[in-house]
Design an enzyme around this catalytic site. Structure first.
Site, PDB file in Angstrom:
ATOM      1  N   GLY A 131      36.164  36.180  -6.168  1.00  0.00           N
ATOM      2  CA  GLY A 131      37.331  36.574  -6.244  1.00  0.00           C
ATOM      3  C   GLY A 131      37.972  37.790  -6.384  1.00  0.00           C
ATOM      4  O   GLY A 131      39.055  38.254  -7.113  1.00  0.00           O
ATOM      5  N   LYS A 161      36.055  27.664   3.832  1.00  0.00           N
ATOM      6  CA  LYS A 161      36.339  26.415   4.625  1.00  0.00           C
ATOM      7  C   LYS A 161      37.404  26.932   5.742  1.00  0.00           C
ATOM      8  O   LYS A 161      38.068  27.898   5.517  1.00  0.00           O
ATOM      9  CB  LYS A 161      36.670  25.372   3.697  1.00  0.00           C
ATOM     10  CG  LYS A 161      36.079  25.062   2.737  1.00  0.00           C
ATOM     11  CD  LYS A 161      34.772  24.061   3.254  1.00  0.00           C
ATOM     12  CE  LYS A 161      33.981  23.487   2.303  1.00  0.00           C
ATOM     13  NZ  LYS A 161      32.682  23.336   2.884  1.00  0.00           N
ATOM     14  N   HIS A 216      37.776  39.670   6.771  1.00  0.00           N
ATOM     15  CA  HIS A 216      36.250  39.326   7.267  1.00  0.00           C
ATOM     16  C   HIS A 216      35.494  40.754   6.889  1.00  0.00           C
ATOM     17  O   HIS A 216      36.190  41.834   7.435  1.00  0.00           O
ATOM     18  CB  HIS A 216      36.436  39.149   8.647  1.00  0.00           C
ATOM     19  CG  HIS A 216      35.080  38.749   9.343  1.00  0.00           C
ATOM     20  ND1 HIS A 216      34.420  37.584   8.997  1.00  0.00           N
ATOM     21  CD2 HIS A 216      34.142  39.618   9.890  1.00  0.00           C
ATOM     22  CE1 HIS A 216      33.400  37.536   9.700  1.00  0.00           C
ATOM     23  NE2 HIS A 216      33.114  38.517  10.166  1.00  0.00           N
ATOM     24  N   GLU A 218      37.181  46.642   1.111  1.00  0.00           N
ATOM     25  CA  GLU A 218      38.041  45.710   1.227  1.00  0.00           C
ATOM     26  C   GLU A 218      39.112  45.561   0.053  1.00  0.00           C
ATOM     27  O   GLU A 218      40.349  45.102   0.376  1.00  0.00           O
ATOM     28  CB  GLU A 218      37.294  44.478   1.060  1.00  0.00           C
ATOM     29  CG  GLU A 218      36.202  44.100   2.142  1.00  0.00           C
ATOM     30  CD  GLU A 218      35.748  42.701   1.957  1.00  0.00           C
ATOM     31  OE1 GLU A 218      36.160  41.563   1.359  1.00  0.00           O
ATOM     32  OE2 GLU A 218      34.438  42.792   2.541  1.00  0.00           O
TER      33      GLU A 218
HETATM   34  C1  GAR Z   1      34.361  39.208   0.886  1.00  0.00           C
HETATM   35  O1  GAR Z   1      33.343  40.138   1.225  1.00  0.00           O
HETATM   36  C2  GAR Z   1      35.190  38.863   2.221  1.00  0.00           C
HETATM   37  O2  GAR Z   1      35.254  39.600   3.214  1.00  0.00           O
HETATM   38  C3  GAR Z   1      34.098  37.781   2.752  1.00  0.00           C
HETATM   39  O3  GAR Z   1      33.925  36.948   1.432  1.00  0.00           O
HETATM   40  C4  GAR Z   1      33.521  37.890   0.439  1.00  0.00           C
HETATM   41  C5  GAR Z   1      34.564  37.327  -0.669  1.00  0.00           C
HETATM   42  O4  GAR Z   1      34.479  38.022  -1.848  1.00  0.00           O
HETATM   43  N1  GAR Z   1      34.618  36.803   3.591  1.00  0.00           N
HETATM   44  C6  GAR Z   1      34.371  36.265   4.756  1.00  0.00           C
HETATM   45  O5  GAR Z   1      32.943  36.480   5.012  1.00  0.00           O
HETATM   46  C7  GAR Z   1      35.140  35.186   5.643  1.00  0.00           C
HETATM   47  N2  GAR Z   1      34.295  35.048   6.805  1.00  0.00           N
HETATM   48  P1  GAR Z   1      35.532  38.013  -3.070  1.00  0.00           P
HETATM   49  O6  GAR Z   1      35.248  36.346  -3.560  1.00  0.00           O
HETATM   50  O7  GAR Z   1      34.698  38.770  -4.405  1.00  0.00           O
HETATM   51  O8  GAR Z   1      36.783  38.442  -2.765  1.00  0.00           O
END
Ligand code: GAR
Length: 195
Positions: A13, A90, A108, A178
């Site tokens: 998160g 999901k 992403h 991000e």
């Molecule tokens: C992030 O890097 C996000 O871009 C990726 O999961 C991670 C979550 O990190 N999402 C995907 O790969 C979606 N296809 P976080 O829980 O620390 O925010």
């Protein structure tokens, strides 16, 4: 426009934390009003500590109907008008993608339309990018429909990949971006400067 956000997570998160901090510091005017996870994710702790309602709704432990109704119940209770997927692994049920058409965004960790689709999440994405010897990667924020990583792109930021980068070092670089780009995308939506 000030949104009432439902954030969906599956893991640590850190993107949700970045959004919550922007909101607390009034750098965005929208508020996260509920957080939904598919399992008891670590990332639920921070919003819970701020008094935000959190819920674990695991797909496998209940009939599909109940899985959908529980989510819709929370979204309605909190008058949610924007769903923010922040590391939720999901697929959202069609009932929700239909009800919230153009009101669901996802982050992403690569430059879509490349390196997207089913199974492409987290480290799998960075490994594929490094193996393909790409020169650039970076986060993509896009609208969500009922096909994985398919909706219109809202924002992308590029980062250069160096020869020494590994999937792990690339993940770190992209994740740092991000945390800036996701709150900025929400701000763009608030100001309707989306292009
Ligand atoms: C992030 O890097 C996000 O871009 C990726 O999961 C991670 C979550 O990190 N999402 C995907 O790969 C979606 N296809 P976080 O829980 O620390 O925010």
């Amino acid at each position: 426009m000030k949104y009432r956000i439902a954030a969906y997570i599956s893991g640590s998160g850190s993107n949700l934390k970045a959004i919550l901090d922007y909101s607390l510091q009034k750098k965005i005017s929208s508020e996260v009003v509920v957080v939904i996870a598919n399992k008891d994710a670590k990332g639920l702790e921070y919003p819970a500590s701020l008094g935000i309602e959190t819920a674990v709704i695991p797909r496998k432990e209940m009939p599909r109907k109940e899985f959908v109704e529980k989510q819709i119940g929370l979204l309605e209770k909190h008058k949610v008008d924007l769903i923010v997927l922040a590391g939720y692994i999901k697929k959202l049920p069609k009932e929700i993608t239909d009800k919230f058409k153009n009101r669901i965004i996802n982050i992403h960790p690569a430059l879509l339309p490349k390196f997207g689709g089913k199974g492409m999440y987290g480290m799998n994405v960075h490994r594929a990018v490094i193996e393909a010897k790409e020169k650039y990667s970076g986060p993509t924020i896009h609208f969500v429909d009922d096909i994985y990583d398919n909706g219109e792109i809202l924002l992308q930021k590029k980062v250069e990949i160096s020869e020494n980068d590994t999937p792990e070092s690339l993940q770190k670089k992209v994740l740092e971006l991000e945390h800036i780009v996701y709150p900025e995308a929400i701000k763009l939506l608030e100001e309707r400067r989306v292009n």
